[in-house]
Design a protein around this motif. Structure first.
Motif, PDB file in Angstrom:
ATOM      1  N   ALA A   9       2.678  -5.169  25.163  1.00 14.73           N
ATOM      2  CA  ALA A   9       1.504  -4.715  25.750  1.00 14.73           C
ATOM      3  C   ALA A   9       1.375  -3.243  25.141  1.00 14.73           C
ATOM      4  N   GLY A  10       2.456  -2.580  24.363  1.00 17.77           N
ATOM      5  CA  GLY A  10       2.273  -1.273  23.843  1.00 17.77           C
ATOM      6  C   GLY A  10       3.438  -1.064  23.015  1.00 17.77           C
ATOM      7  N   THR A  11       3.092  -0.157  22.045  1.00 13.07           N
ATOM      8  CA  THR A  11       4.219   0.273  21.332  1.00 13.07           C
ATOM      9  C   THR A  11       4.114   1.728  21.174  1.00 13.07           C
ATOM     10  N   GLY A  12       5.320   2.543  20.564  1.00 10.55           N
ATOM     11  CA  GLY A  12       5.249   3.988  20.403  1.00 10.55           C
ATOM     12  C   GLY A  12       6.169   4.247  19.295  1.00 10.55           C
ATOM     13  N   LEU A  13       6.003   5.209  18.535  1.00 11.85           N
ATOM     14  CA  LEU A  13       6.742   5.652  17.543  1.00 11.85           C
ATOM     15  C   LEU A  13       6.703   7.273  17.376  1.00 11.85           C
ATOM     16  N   TYR A  14       7.797   7.844  17.319  1.00 10.14           N
ATOM     17  CA  TYR A  14       7.966   9.416  17.150  1.00 10.14           C
ATOM     18  C   TYR A  14       8.724   9.518  15.748  1.00 10.14           C
ATOM     19  N   LEU A  15       8.069  10.309  14.990  1.00  9.21           N
ATOM     20  CA  LEU A  15       8.519  10.692  13.653  1.00  9.21           C
ATOM     21  C   LEU A  15       8.734  12.286  13.545  1.00  9.21           C
ATOM     22  N   PRO A  16       9.809  12.860  13.390  1.00  7.89           N
ATOM     23  CA  PRO A  16       9.908  14.144  13.263  1.00  7.89           C
ATOM     24  C   PRO A  16       8.783  14.791  12.219  1.00  7.89           C
ATOM     25  N   ASP A  50      16.120  20.151  18.406  1.00  6.75           N
ATOM     26  CA  ASP A  50      15.678  19.932  19.671  1.00  6.75           C
ATOM     27  C   ASP A  50      15.429  18.166  19.840  1.00  6.75           C
ATOM     28  N   GLU A  51      15.389  17.653  18.378  1.00  6.57           N
ATOM     29  CA  GLU A  51      15.111  16.056  18.207  1.00  6.57           C
ATOM     30  C   GLU A  51      16.065  15.361  18.276  1.00  6.57           C
ATOM     31  N   ALA A  52      17.045  15.161  19.440  1.00  9.24           N
ATOM     32  CA  ALA A  52      18.035  14.323  19.565  1.00  9.24           C
ATOM     33  C   ALA A  52      17.356  13.113  19.623  1.00  9.24           C
ATOM     34  N   GLY A  53      18.379  11.800  19.134  1.00  7.76           N
ATOM     35  CA  GLY A  53      17.451  10.569  19.131  1.00  7.76           C
ATOM     36  C   GLY A  53      17.099  10.310  20.568  1.00  7.76           C
ATOM     37  N   VAL A  54      17.692  10.615  21.627  1.00 13.41           N
ATOM     38  CA  VAL A  54      17.249  10.211  22.817  1.00 13.41           C
ATOM     39  C   VAL A  54      15.953  11.040  23.176  1.00 13.41           C
ATOM     40  N   VAL A  55      15.703  12.151  22.761  1.00 11.69           N
ATOM     41  CA  VAL A  55      14.482  12.997  23.079  1.00 11.69           C
ATOM     42  C   VAL A  55      13.256  12.039  22.167  1.00 11.69           C
ATOM     43  N   MET A  56      13.503  11.691  20.937  1.00 10.67           N
ATOM     44  CA  MET A  56      12.636  10.898  20.052  1.00 10.67           C
ATOM     45  C   MET A  56      12.106   9.652  20.933  1.00 10.67           C
ATOM     46  N   ALA A  57      13.207   9.004  21.387  1.00 14.88           N
ATOM     47  CA  ALA A  57      12.896   7.908  22.210  1.00 14.88           C
ATOM     48  C   ALA A  57      12.243   7.893  23.417  1.00 14.88           C
ATOM     49  N   ALA A 143      14.305   3.176  21.377  1.00 17.29           N
ATOM     50  CA  ALA A 143      15.419   3.210  20.580  1.00 17.29           C
ATOM     51  C   ALA A 143      15.128   4.623  19.742  1.00 17.29           C
ATOM     52  N   GLY A 144      16.365   5.282  19.474  1.00 16.33           N
ATOM     53  CA  GLY A 144      16.269   6.466  18.818  1.00 16.33           C
ATOM     54  C   GLY A 144      17.444   7.033  18.069  1.00 16.33           C
ATOM     55  N   ASP A 145      17.177   7.384  16.971  1.00 13.90           N
ATOM     56  CA  ASP A 145      18.592   8.209  16.154  1.00 13.90           C
ATOM     57  C   ASP A 145      18.232   9.198  15.470  1.00 13.90           C
ATOM     58  N   ALA A 146      19.141   9.974  15.447  1.00 16.07           N
ATOM     59  CA  ALA A 146      19.001  11.370  14.410  1.00 16.07           C
ATOM     60  C   ALA A 146      20.400  11.190  13.900  1.00 16.07           C
ATOM     61  N   GLY A 164      16.991   7.515   8.172  1.00 14.53           N
ATOM     62  CA  GLY A 164      15.958   8.562   8.395  1.00 14.53           C
ATOM     63  C   GLY A 164      16.050   8.565   9.880  1.00 14.53           C
ATOM     64  N   ASP A 165      15.333   9.760  10.476  1.00 16.25           N
ATOM     65  CA  ASP A 165      15.522   9.811  12.032  1.00 16.25           C
ATOM     66  C   ASP A 165      13.812   9.407  12.506  1.00 16.25           C
ATOM     67  N   ALA A 166      14.154   8.978  13.849  1.00 14.98           N
ATOM     68  CA  ALA A 166      13.217   8.393  14.441  1.00 14.98           C
ATOM     69  C   ALA A 166      13.164   8.167  15.964  1.00 14.98           C
ATOM     70  N   GLY A 167      12.182   7.934  16.756  1.00 15.51           N
ATOM     71  CA  GLY A 167      12.441   7.163  17.899  1.00 15.51           C
ATOM     72  C   GLY A 167      11.295   6.163  18.230  1.00 15.51           C
ATOM     73  N   SER A 168      11.346   5.181  18.842  1.00 12.49           N
ATOM     74  CA  SER A 168      10.333   4.044  18.889  1.00 12.49           C
ATOM     75  C   SER A 168      10.670   3.468  20.314  1.00 12.49           C
TER      76      SER A 168
END
Length: 341
Positions: A9-16, A50-57, A143-146, A164-168
């Motif tokens: 129903a929806g996706t999200g992506l966070y890229l530093p 400030d962008e820990a993996g869990v924050v980006m997730a 999901a989130g990894d730094a 690479g770092d990201a959250g999804s």
């Protein structure tokens, strides 16, 4: 497993915002020039303090929720997958994601640790959860990894991976969405577990030596046990991948050739070319790999990120089918087949 009435129903992506190119890494002495030319990854995103993996997730989770049209109270399950350190020891990052993305609504929140297959394993488990519970409406998968020094060297810790770092995030729903989940299949091969464990004594605490994790040395140690160990391991990996791919496509009544899109991990180019494109007869234009070469391997996020990219760029047409493949240390493989609606 073939699924009925389960949708994305929806996706999200966070890229530093910060980017580190392979060219810069070579100039800085952080990356070998010959490896950079062979591996083909052009750049990665780098998280700030400030962008820990869990924050980006959690940020990606909020975006996926907004796009899904679901109220937080609709979410019956939260699954959070990761590989890297999440910013604290001895705590529950999955519940941080729950609180930050949907609040106190979900009845079940679970942490997923399945190497880089965590997101697709979560997709299959999330679908199972929704299908088995008549009163469940939707599930949030994040999901989130730094990957940070001194624990992980994104350029050198694994000779087959540039991190690479990201959250999804994605929202699974029984109410509808932009794509229908047709099938999933998973398999494991625990005999390959020593590849990433290596030898030597057990450690008493994380990061006990104070040196970056050396996954290459662990793999080399195990693969040099006898002359054909590498070829035997590679054959077993290919066998398991092909078996789970055949099962998922068969249950979806399709094939790799018939699918318009294929999303795999953003690994180095030799592995992608021989492990996916050549072995499966894939047209690279059907994949998101060219885009992924500017992001690297984002731990658990590659597959969701690839699907998100296709949707944001408007490339899939209604009726198009997409196959996505994940693999995680342990070893575990998951394949999912979607159809855009």
């Amino acid at each position: 497993m073939r699924w009925d009435n389960i949708y994305l129903a929806g996706t999200g992506l966070y890229l530093p915002e910060q980017e580190h190119t392979a060219e810069q890494a070579v100039a800085d002495g952080a990356y070998d020039a010959a490896a950079a030319e062979t591996n083909g990854i052009r750049a990665v995103r780098v998280a700030n303090d400030d962008e820990a993996g869990v924050v980006m997730a959690a940020a990606a989770g909020r975006q996926a929720m907004a796009r899904s049209g679901h109220d937080p109270k609709d979410i019956d399950l939260v699954l959070h997958g990761y590989v890297s350190h999440q910013g604290r020891e001895m705590w529950s990052p999955a519940h941080y994601v729950q609180q930050e993305a949907v609040g106190t609504g979900p009845s079940v929140t679970v942490e997923m640790r399945q190497g880089c297959n965590g997101a697709l394993a979560s997709l299959e488990l999330g679908a199972s959860h929704l299908a088995a519970r008549p009163d469940a409406t939707a599930a949030l998968i994040t999901a989130g990894d730094a990957f940070r020094l001194p624990y992980i060297d994104r350029w050198k810790s694994d000779d087959q991976t540039i991190f690479g770092d990201a959250g999804s995030a994605l929202v699974l729903s029984k109410k509808g969405g932009f794509a229908r989940l047709l099938s999933t299949a998973s398999t494991t091969e625990p005999s390959l577990e020593p590849l990433y464990r290596g030898g030597g004594p057990w450690t008493w605490a994380p990061f006990e030596t104070g040196k970056p994790v050396d996954l290459t040395a662990r793999k080399d140690e195990w693969l040099m046990r006898y002359e054909d160990a590498y070829d035997d391991a590679l054959a077993l990996v290919n066998e398991r991948l092909m078996s789970v791919l055949e099962r998922a496509t068969s249950e979806a009544e399709t094939s790799v050739a018939d699918a318009q899109w294929f999303v795999h991990a953003n690994l180095i180019m030799p592995i992608v070319e021989w492990g996916f494109h050549k072995s499966l007869g894939l047209d690279p234009d059907k994949t998101t790999y060219e885009w992924g070469r500017d992001l690297g391997h984002m731990g658990n996020s590659d597959q969701i990120a690839g699907i998100n990219h296709l949707v944001e760029t408007g490339r899939p047409k209604p009726g198009d089918k997409l196959i996505t493949v994940g693999a995680g240390i342990g070893f575990m493989w998951t394949v999912a087949v979607l159809q855009f609606v």
